[in-house]
Scaffold this active site. Structure first.
Site, PDB file in Angstrom:
ATOM      1  N   SER A 182       0.823  -1.209   0.000  1.00 37.62           N
ATOM      2  CA  SER A 182       0.000   0.000   0.000  1.00 37.62           C
ATOM      3  C   SER A 182       0.855   1.256   0.000  1.00 37.62           C
ATOM      4  O   SER A 182       0.350   2.331  -0.304  1.00 37.62           O
ATOM      5  CB  SER A 182      -0.897   0.022   1.246  1.00 37.62           C
ATOM      6  OG  SER A 182      -1.791  -1.041   1.204  1.00 37.62           O
ATOM      7  N   HIS A 211      -1.387  -2.687  -7.119  1.00 33.93           N
ATOM      8  CA  HIS A 211      -2.035  -2.465  -5.821  1.00 33.93           C
ATOM      9  C   HIS A 211      -3.528  -2.748  -5.898  1.00 33.93           C
ATOM     10  O   HIS A 211      -4.271  -2.031  -6.566  1.00 33.93           O
ATOM     11  CB  HIS A 211      -1.787  -0.997  -5.396  1.00 33.93           C
ATOM     12  CG  HIS A 211      -2.390  -0.641  -4.074  1.00 33.93           C
ATOM     13  ND1 HIS A 211      -3.139   0.482  -3.863  1.00 33.93           N
ATOM     14  CD2 HIS A 211      -2.339  -1.286  -2.880  1.00 33.93           C
ATOM     15  CE1 HIS A 211      -3.532   0.526  -2.602  1.00 33.93           C
ATOM     16  NE2 HIS A 211      -3.057  -0.537  -1.991  1.00 33.93           N
ATOM     17  N   GLU A 250      -4.289  -0.292  -8.855  1.00 36.67           N
ATOM     18  CA  GLU A 250      -3.365   0.753  -9.293  1.00 36.67           C
ATOM     19  C   GLU A 250      -2.089   0.090  -9.805  1.00 36.67           C
ATOM     20  O   GLU A 250      -1.542  -0.809  -9.157  1.00 36.67           O
ATOM     21  CB  GLU A 250      -3.061   1.711  -8.139  1.00 36.67           C
ATOM     22  CG  GLU A 250      -4.284   2.548  -7.776  1.00 36.67           C
ATOM     23  CD  GLU A 250      -4.128   3.356  -6.498  1.00 36.67           C
ATOM     24  OE1 GLU A 250      -4.584   4.507  -6.475  1.00 36.67           O
ATOM     25  OE2 GLU A 250      -3.574   2.843  -5.509  1.00 36.67           O
TER      26      GLU A 250
HETATM   27  N1  LIG Z   1      -5.158  -5.109   4.223  1.00 40.79           N
HETATM   28  C1  LIG Z   1      -5.412  -4.182   3.319  1.00 40.79           C
HETATM   29  O1  LIG Z   1      -6.442  -3.482   3.373  1.00 40.79           O
HETATM   30  C2  LIG Z   1      -4.447  -3.958   2.182  1.00 40.79           C
HETATM   31  C3  LIG Z   1      -4.911  -3.320   1.015  1.00 40.79           C
HETATM   32  C4  LIG Z   1      -4.028  -3.162  -0.063  1.00 40.79           C
HETATM   33  C5  LIG Z   1      -2.726  -3.593   0.048  1.00 40.79           C
HETATM   34  N2  LIG Z   1      -2.294  -4.195   1.200  1.00 40.79           N
HETATM   35  C6  LIG Z   1      -0.904  -4.665   1.244  1.00 40.79           C
HETATM   36  O2  LIG Z   1      -0.916  -6.074   1.061  1.00 40.79           O
HETATM   37  C7  LIG Z   1       0.165  -6.656   1.787  1.00 40.79           C
HETATM   38  C8  LIG Z   1      -0.384  -7.755   2.689  1.00 40.79           C
HETATM   39  O3  LIG Z   1      -1.350  -7.187   3.554  1.00 40.79           O
HETATM   40  P1  LIG Z   1      -2.435  -8.112   4.294  1.00 40.79           P
HETATM   41  O4  LIG Z   1      -3.417  -7.174   4.899  1.00 40.79           O
HETATM   42  O5  LIG Z   1      -2.889  -9.207   3.403  1.00 40.79           O
HETATM   43  O6  LIG Z   1      -1.514  -8.733   5.457  1.00 40.79           O
HETATM   44  P2  LIG Z   1      -1.778 -10.056   6.333  1.00 40.79           P
HETATM   45  O7  LIG Z   1      -1.040  -9.833   7.608  1.00 40.79           O
HETATM   46  O8  LIG Z   1      -3.231 -10.403   6.374  1.00 40.79           O
HETATM   47  O9  LIG Z   1      -1.038 -11.208   5.492  1.00 40.79           O
HETATM   48  C9  LIG Z   1       0.337 -11.232   5.287  1.00 40.79           C
HETATM   49  C10 LIG Z   1       0.738 -12.693   5.082  1.00 40.79           C
HETATM   50  O10 LIG Z   1       2.102 -12.712   4.638  1.00 40.79           O
HETATM   51  C11 LIG Z   1       2.753 -13.791   5.265  1.00 40.79           C
HETATM   52  N3  LIG Z   1       4.179 -13.514   5.238  1.00 40.79           N
HETATM   53  C12 LIG Z   1       4.892 -12.654   6.005  1.00 40.79           C
HETATM   54  N4  LIG Z   1       6.178 -12.663   5.629  1.00 40.79           N
HETATM   55  C13 LIG Z   1       6.283 -13.547   4.590  1.00 40.79           C
HETATM   56  C14 LIG Z   1       7.349 -13.991   3.772  1.00 40.79           C
HETATM   57  N5  LIG Z   1       8.585 -13.550   3.954  1.00 40.79           N
HETATM   58  N6  LIG Z   1       7.081 -14.897   2.818  1.00 40.79           N
HETATM   59  C15 LIG Z   1       5.820 -15.341   2.633  1.00 40.79           C
HETATM   60  N7  LIG Z   1       4.768 -14.967   3.381  1.00 40.79           N
HETATM   61  C16 LIG Z   1       5.009 -14.072   4.345  1.00 40.79           C
HETATM   62  C17 LIG Z   1       2.152 -13.883   6.651  1.00 40.79           C
HETATM   63  O11 LIG Z   1       2.312 -15.189   7.184  1.00 40.79           O
HETATM   64  C18 LIG Z   1       0.676 -13.535   6.360  1.00 40.79           C
HETATM   65  O12 LIG Z   1      -0.082 -14.711   6.103  1.00 40.79           O
HETATM   66  C19 LIG Z   1       0.873  -5.522   2.522  1.00 40.79           C
HETATM   67  O13 LIG Z   1       1.985  -5.100   1.787  1.00 40.79           O
HETATM   68  C20 LIG Z   1      -0.193  -4.418   2.549  1.00 40.79           C
HETATM   69  O14 LIG Z   1       0.380  -3.110   2.529  1.00 40.79           O
HETATM   70  C21 LIG Z   1      -3.123  -4.403   2.258  1.00 40.79           C
END
Ligand SMILES: NC(=O)c1ccc[n+]([C@@H]2O[C@H](COP(=O)([O-])OP(=O)(O)OC[C@H]3O[C@@H](n4cnc5c(N)ncnc54)[C@H](O)[C@@H]3O)[C@@H](O)[C@H]2O)c1
Length: 292
Positions: free
Chosen positions: A119, A140, A152
């Protein structure tokens, strides 16, 4: 041509991004370090898509075929070996992402595009961890990725036009509406606009111009927003916005990026929104909202 999509990190975003790929006809693999995350994701996706079938939004045969194309794994080497595009959705931590990109660069085919769903982290912070900066970019998605149509697409100075074109084409084939940025900026477009609206809403509140409810009503009834900024902060968690602001301040050192007084007080009191029963509004046991 893109046939195989690998999603790295199978949490809230990665699990649904992989499912979006499988529903669109791609072979999709979701990889996570944590096997429990894969189990949770598989169960949540099943339940969600079964609901879609029950409500007539998808057919049983489409959903079954998509699950046949979707794999879950803790074996990155095997999964990456056949990937045409990798979408990284692991923890929002620059060091973690740089390590993931360096490892993917070593094991994914030379033609594979490496995209991050971050993000806030722009891909020029990750491209240098690879030997293929021309094939590194941001892609994104918005939460929930199965529902939200916008994605995006952001290339940096290192990204080739062919990579941007390929990712835009992929986004369209995934049924999404790609928004292409002309240059990198942390936060991209949609969340920056959301933040600007939030900042103004908090300014109007702190200046005593209007109440939380009045500002939310203006956004809904005059601007056509589905939800006012305060309702939305209570839904997503007041602490999430607070930490996002602190991260932005750490990067910019600009005091205007610091969290507002009101949000800081709410976080200090533990009033984090719906999840704690209080935030900008109060919530009763049924989840109904009440004005303070
Ligand atoms: N949650 C949101 O609203 C949102 C929206 C858009 C983008 N994002 C982006 O998406 C990404 C993930 O966010 P999320 O909310 O899904 O997080 P989350 O915490 O729900 O999931 C992250 C996952 O990644 C895994 N993980 C961590 N390190 C790892 C590695 N080295 N190798 C493989 N897996 C690994 C964890 O075990 C976990 O299951 C972030 O970069 C965040 O900025 C999040």
């Amino acid at each position: 041509m893109i046939e195989n999509i690998l999603v790295v990190g199978c949490g809230a975003m990665g699990s649904q991004i992989a499912m979006v790929g499988a529903l669109a006809g791609y072979r999709a693999t979701a990889y996570d370090l944590d096997p429990a995350a894969l189990d949770r994701a598989a169960a949540a996706l099943r339940a969600r898509l079964d609901r879609d079938v029950a409500r007539g939004r998808r057919t049983r045969s489409d959903v079954d075929a998509a699950f046949d194309r979707l794999g879950f794994t803790t074996d990155l080497d095997t999964a990456a070996a056949t990937a045409d595009v990798v979408i990284e959705a692991a923890a929002e931590d620059l060091d973690v992402k740089r390590q993931v990109f360096a490892r993917l660069d070593a094991i994914a085919p030379a033609h594979a595009i490496l995209a991050t769903n971050s993000s806030a982290i722009v891909s020029s912070q990750l491209a240098g961890a690879t030997t293929r900066p021309d094939r590194v970019c941001n892609l994104h998605f918005f939460n929930p990725a199965l529902v939200m149509r916008c994605v995006e697409v952001v290339g940096g100075p290192h990204t080739s036009p062919a990579t941007v074109d390929a990712v835009v084409d992929l986004a369209r084939r995934l049924g999404k509406e790609p928004v292409v940025l002309r240059r990198e900026i942390p936060g991209f477009v949609a969340n920056r606009i959301l933040n600007a609206v939030r900042d103004e809403a908090i300014f109007l509140l702190e200046e005593g111009v209007a109440s939380v409810e009045a500002i939310d009503t203006a956004c809904r009834a005059a601007l056509g927003y589905p939800m006012g900024p305060f309702e939305l902060m209570d839904l997503t968690g007041v602490d999430i916005g607070y930490h996002a602001k602190l991260a932005r301040y750490a990067a910019s050192n600009d005091p205007r990026d610091l969290p507002s007084r009101t949000v800081t007080e709410l976080v200090a009191r533990g009033d984090l929104g719906r999840k704690t029963g209080a935030g900008f509004y109060n919530y009763d046991d049924r989840g109904d909202r009440h004005v303070h």
